[in-house]
Design a protein around this motif. Structure first.
Motif, PDB file in Angstrom:
ATOM      1  N   ALA A   1       0.828  -1.202   0.000  1.00  0.00           N
ATOM      2  CA  ALA A   1       0.000   0.000   0.000  1.00  0.00           C
ATOM      3  C   ALA A   1       0.863   1.254   0.000  1.00  0.00           C
ATOM      4  N   GLN A   2       2.000   1.190   0.702  1.00  0.00           N
ATOM      5  CA  GLN A   2       2.930   2.321   0.709  1.00  0.00           C
ATOM      6  C   GLN A   2       3.431   2.622  -0.703  1.00  0.00           C
ATOM      7  N   ARG A   3       3.537   1.583  -1.516  1.00  0.00           N
ATOM      8  CA  ARG A   3       3.996   1.779  -2.906  1.00  0.00           C
ATOM      9  C   ARG A   3       2.836   2.090  -3.844  1.00  0.00           C
ATOM     10  N   GLY A   4       1.625   2.154  -3.308  1.00  0.00           N
ATOM     11  CA  GLY A   4       0.476   2.508  -4.132  1.00  0.00           C
ATOM     12  C   GLY A   4      -0.305   1.322  -4.664  1.00  0.00           C
ATOM     13  N   VAL A   5       0.051   0.115  -4.264  1.00  0.00           N
ATOM     14  CA  VAL A   5      -0.676  -1.073  -4.732  1.00  0.00           C
ATOM     15  C   VAL A   5      -1.825  -1.349  -3.763  1.00  0.00           C
ATOM     16  N   VAL A   6      -2.812  -0.461  -3.781  1.00  0.00           N
ATOM     17  CA  VAL A   6      -3.880  -0.514  -2.784  1.00  0.00           C
ATOM     18  C   VAL A   6      -4.871  -1.631  -3.082  1.00  0.00           C
ATOM     19  N   ASP A   7      -5.120  -1.910  -4.354  1.00  0.00           N
ATOM     20  CA  ASP A   7      -6.070  -2.977  -4.702  1.00  0.00           C
ATOM     21  C   ASP A   7      -5.627  -4.316  -4.131  1.00  0.00           C
ATOM     22  N   GLU A   8      -4.355  -4.655  -4.369  1.00  0.00           N
ATOM     23  CA  GLU A   8      -3.843  -5.945  -3.883  1.00  0.00           C
ATOM     24  C   GLU A   8      -3.826  -5.990  -2.361  1.00  0.00           C
ATOM     25  N   ALA A   9      -3.469  -4.851  -1.747  1.00  0.00           N
ATOM     26  CA  ALA A   9      -3.467  -4.797  -0.284  1.00  0.00           C
ATOM     27  C   ALA A   9      -4.876  -5.015   0.256  1.00  0.00           C
ATOM     28  N   GLY A  10      -5.860  -4.417  -0.412  1.00  0.00           N
ATOM     29  CA  GLY A  10      -7.243  -4.601   0.010  1.00  0.00           C
ATOM     30  C   GLY A  10      -7.699  -6.040  -0.096  1.00  0.00           C
ATOM     31  N   ASP A  11      -7.351  -6.687  -1.213  1.00  0.00           N
ATOM     32  CA  ASP A  11      -7.711  -8.097  -1.386  1.00  0.00           C
ATOM     33  C   ASP A  11      -7.060  -8.964  -0.318  1.00  0.00           C
ATOM     34  N   SER A  12      -5.787  -8.662  -0.043  1.00  0.00           N
ATOM     35  CA  SER A  12      -5.058  -9.448   0.943  1.00  0.00           C
ATOM     36  C   SER A  12      -5.656  -9.291   2.336  1.00  0.00           C
ATOM     37  N   TYR A  13      -5.972  -8.063   2.701  1.00  0.00           N
ATOM     38  CA  TYR A  13      -6.562  -7.830   4.021  1.00  0.00           C
ATOM     39  C   TYR A  13      -7.971  -8.410   4.115  1.00  0.00           C
ATOM     40  N   PHE A  14      -8.702  -8.388   3.008  1.00  0.00           N
ATOM     41  CA  PHE A  14     -10.039  -8.999   3.006  1.00  0.00           C
ATOM     42  C   PHE A  14      -9.935 -10.482   3.318  1.00  0.00           C
ATOM     43  N   ASP A  15      -8.997 -11.170   2.658  1.00  0.00           N
ATOM     44  CA  ASP A  15      -8.795 -12.600   2.923  1.00  0.00           C
ATOM     45  C   ASP A  15      -8.365 -12.835   4.366  1.00  0.00           C
ATOM     46  N   LEU A  16      -7.467 -11.977   4.866  1.00  0.00           N
ATOM     47  CA  LEU A  16      -7.009 -12.107   6.251  1.00  0.00           C
ATOM     48  C   LEU A  16      -8.166 -11.923   7.234  1.00  0.00           C
ATOM     49  N   ALA A  17      -9.047 -10.960   6.943  1.00  0.00           N
ATOM     50  CA  ALA A  17     -10.174 -10.705   7.839  1.00  0.00           C
ATOM     51  C   ALA A  17     -11.084 -11.923   7.936  1.00  0.00           C
ATOM     52  N   LEU A  18     -11.377 -12.535   6.783  1.00  0.00           N
ATOM     53  CA  LEU A  18     -12.227 -13.720   6.791  1.00  0.00           C
ATOM     54  C   LEU A  18     -11.542 -14.887   7.479  1.00  0.00           C
ATOM     55  N   GLU A  19     -10.232 -14.966   7.314  1.00  0.00           N
ATOM     56  CA  GLU A  19      -9.483 -16.100   7.869  1.00  0.00           C
ATOM     57  C   GLU A  19      -9.292 -15.969   9.378  1.00  0.00           C
ATOM     58  N   THR A  20      -8.912 -14.760   9.844  1.00  0.00           N
ATOM     59  CA  THR A  20      -8.572 -14.580  11.258  1.00  0.00           C
ATOM     60  C   THR A  20      -9.770 -14.177  12.117  1.00  0.00           C
ATOM     61  N   ARG A  21     -10.758 -13.496  11.497  1.00  0.00           N
ATOM     62  CA  ARG A  21     -11.917 -12.971  12.226  1.00  0.00           C
ATOM     63  C   ARG A  21     -11.482 -12.062  13.370  1.00  0.00           C
TER      64      ARG A  21
ATOM     65  N   LEU B   1     -10.807  -8.380  14.971  1.00  0.00           N
ATOM     66  CA  LEU B   1     -11.423  -7.066  14.783  1.00  0.00           C
ATOM     67  C   LEU B   1     -10.445  -6.034  14.240  1.00  0.00           C
ATOM     68  N   GLY B   2      -9.190  -6.097  14.711  1.00  0.00           N
ATOM     69  CA  GLY B   2      -8.196  -5.161  14.196  1.00  0.00           C
ATOM     70  C   GLY B   2      -7.971  -5.344  12.704  1.00  0.00           C
ATOM     71  N   ILE B   3      -7.895  -6.595  12.283  1.00  0.00           N
ATOM     72  CA  ILE B   3      -7.717  -6.894  10.862  1.00  0.00           C
ATOM     73  C   ILE B   3      -8.963  -6.479  10.072  1.00  0.00           C
ATOM     74  N   ILE B   4     -10.135  -6.742  10.638  1.00  0.00           N
ATOM     75  CA  ILE B   4     -11.382  -6.391   9.946  1.00  0.00           C
ATOM     76  C   ILE B   4     -11.468  -4.884   9.732  1.00  0.00           C
ATOM     77  N   ARG B   5     -11.153  -4.111  10.777  1.00  0.00           N
ATOM     78  CA  ARG B   5     -11.226  -2.646  10.636  1.00  0.00           C
ATOM     79  C   ARG B   5     -10.239  -2.152   9.578  1.00  0.00           C
ATOM     80  N   ARG B   6      -9.053  -2.739   9.552  1.00  0.00           N
ATOM     81  CA  ARG B   6      -8.069  -2.327   8.541  1.00  0.00           C
ATOM     82  C   ARG B   6      -8.546  -2.733   7.140  1.00  0.00           C
ATOM     83  N   ALA B   7      -9.151  -3.895   7.036  1.00  0.00           N
ATOM     84  CA  ALA B   7      -9.687  -4.332   5.743  1.00  0.00           C
ATOM     85  C   ALA B   7     -10.802  -3.404   5.273  1.00  0.00           C
ATOM     86  N   VAL B   8     -11.608  -2.914   6.212  1.00  0.00           N
ATOM     87  CA  VAL B   8     -12.671  -1.960   5.866  1.00  0.00           C
ATOM     88  C   VAL B   8     -12.073  -0.681   5.295  1.00  0.00           C
TER      89      VAL B   8
END
Length: 360
Positions: free
Chosen positions: A74-94, A96-103
């Motif tokens: 995300a720091q390099r501007g690849v926000v789409d991939e970062a969003g997809d990655s965090y979305f998967d992490l949120a579903l996997e870990t459940r 709240l900190g990860i979910i809020r960041r994914a949001v």
């Protein structure tokens, strides 16, 4: 949209957030006496200590690595991939900190599907938090799922949060009457459950008016002003309902009274002027435009409206003066020159008309 991230600071923050305890057990420092040293030297060689496994709190090493890579991406501007990655992490870990960041990433990417799924997950994990319901209500409004939106809006109130229900009315103007009637029934129920929530009753008034139920809307309006002080916005709402109901005279009386009470409110006076024009009371409208010009002498849109009214009333000399002023200061210049040409043409001043038309 980019998400600004300070590399080292945010990466460390990410690690601190994700890693509740990344600890290894260190062997205590040895202090040997000479006798102990001799004993050790004659003893059989000790077997090596087993390696101590690094602990990553509630996350695996792979999950932690994925989060850090996403932040750096995300720091390099690849926000789409970062969003997809965090979305998967949120579903996997459940988590709240990860979910809020994914949001945050989903919002930055305008990923409505992810926002909906994350909001539902968030509300499931923390059912006492009003924030996911607030987010879900607006997401459902955007997708046109008004029943679900209303349900989550009510949940926000139940959990002690705040939300403006009038956001619903802003989107329901094109609904068919039957669908809107269902929403009206639900809003009536909510007014009974949350009788102190003025935005619910205001929204009910607006939807009733949208459905052509003007008398019901006016009855609910009377209940509304028992909860809140009269405001320019409410004055205009009541006048609009009356005008739509075919009672133009009463609508004008309401606006006239409102302008007297809120004499410095430009929007209210402009609305009054437009209502007067709608009912072909041009001279009265011109007087309200003049009052607006006194409030703001450089309100060129109002000056343009006054010139148009002068032309409609065939006050051509005054219209020419005002259109000429607008053209000179380059405000609505092309339109002003066109109307100057038109006026001169009506007065059979053809040379002046041609000259004005040529400047358009």
């Amino acid at each position: 949209m980019s998400i600004k991230i300070t590399s080292f600071a945010l990466t460390l923050t990410c690690i601190a957030t994700l890693l509740g305890a990344c600890a290894t057990t260190q062997p205590p420092a040895a202090t040997e006496t000479a006798a102990e040293a001799e004993l050790v030297s004659t003893a059989e060689p000790a077997s090596p200590e087993p390696e101590v496994e690094t602990e990553y709190g509630n996350f695996t090493e792979e999950q932690l690595y994925q989060a850090i890579i996403s932040e750096l991406g995300a720091q390099r501007g690849v926000v789409d991939e970062a969003g997809d990655s965090y979305f998967d992490l949120a579903l996997e870990t459940r988590d709240l900190g990860i979910i809020r960041r994914a949001v945050q990433f989903a919002s930055a990417n305008n990923d409505m599907n992810a926002m909906l799924q994350l909001g539902l997950l968030w509300s499931e994990i923390d059912p006492t938090d009003s924030q996911p319901h607030l987010m879900l209500s607006f997401q459902f409004l955007e997708t046109g799922n008004y029943q679900q939106a209303l349900s989550h809006m009510a949940r926000v109130i139940e959990l002690g949060g705040e939300i403006d229900f009038s956001a619903l009315a802003a989107r329901t103007g094109q609904l068919d009457p039957r669908t809107r009637a269902v929403l009206i029934d639900n809003l009536r129920q909510l007014t009974r459950e949350f009788s102190d929530q003025q935005s619910i009753r205001l929204t009910l008034v607006q939807l009733l008016a949208q459905n052509g139920e003007y008398q019901e809307a006016l009855l609910e309006f009377q209940l509304l002003i028992q909860l809140v002080d009269l405001s320019p916005r409410l004055v205009m709402l009541k006048a609009q309902i009356l005008q739509s109901a075919g009672d133009a005279d009463q609508a004008i009386r309401v606006m006239r009274s409102g302008v007297r009470e809120f004499e410095d409110d430009k929007n209210l006076r402009l609305g009054y002027s437009q209502l007067l024009i709608q009912n072909e009371q041009y001279e009265a409208a011109q007087a309200q435009f003049a009052a607006l010009m006194e409030l703001d002498p450089q309100d060129w849109e109002t000056l343009f409206s006054m010139a148009l009214l002068d032309m409609e009333l065939e006050n051509y000399d005054r219209a020419i003066e005002r259109f000429t002023q607008l053209a000179r200061i380059d405000q609505r210049a092309d339109e002003a020159r066109y109307y100057l040409g038109y006026i001169h043409e009506q007065r059979e001043e053809f040379d002046a008309a041609i000259a004005a038309y040529r400047e358009v």
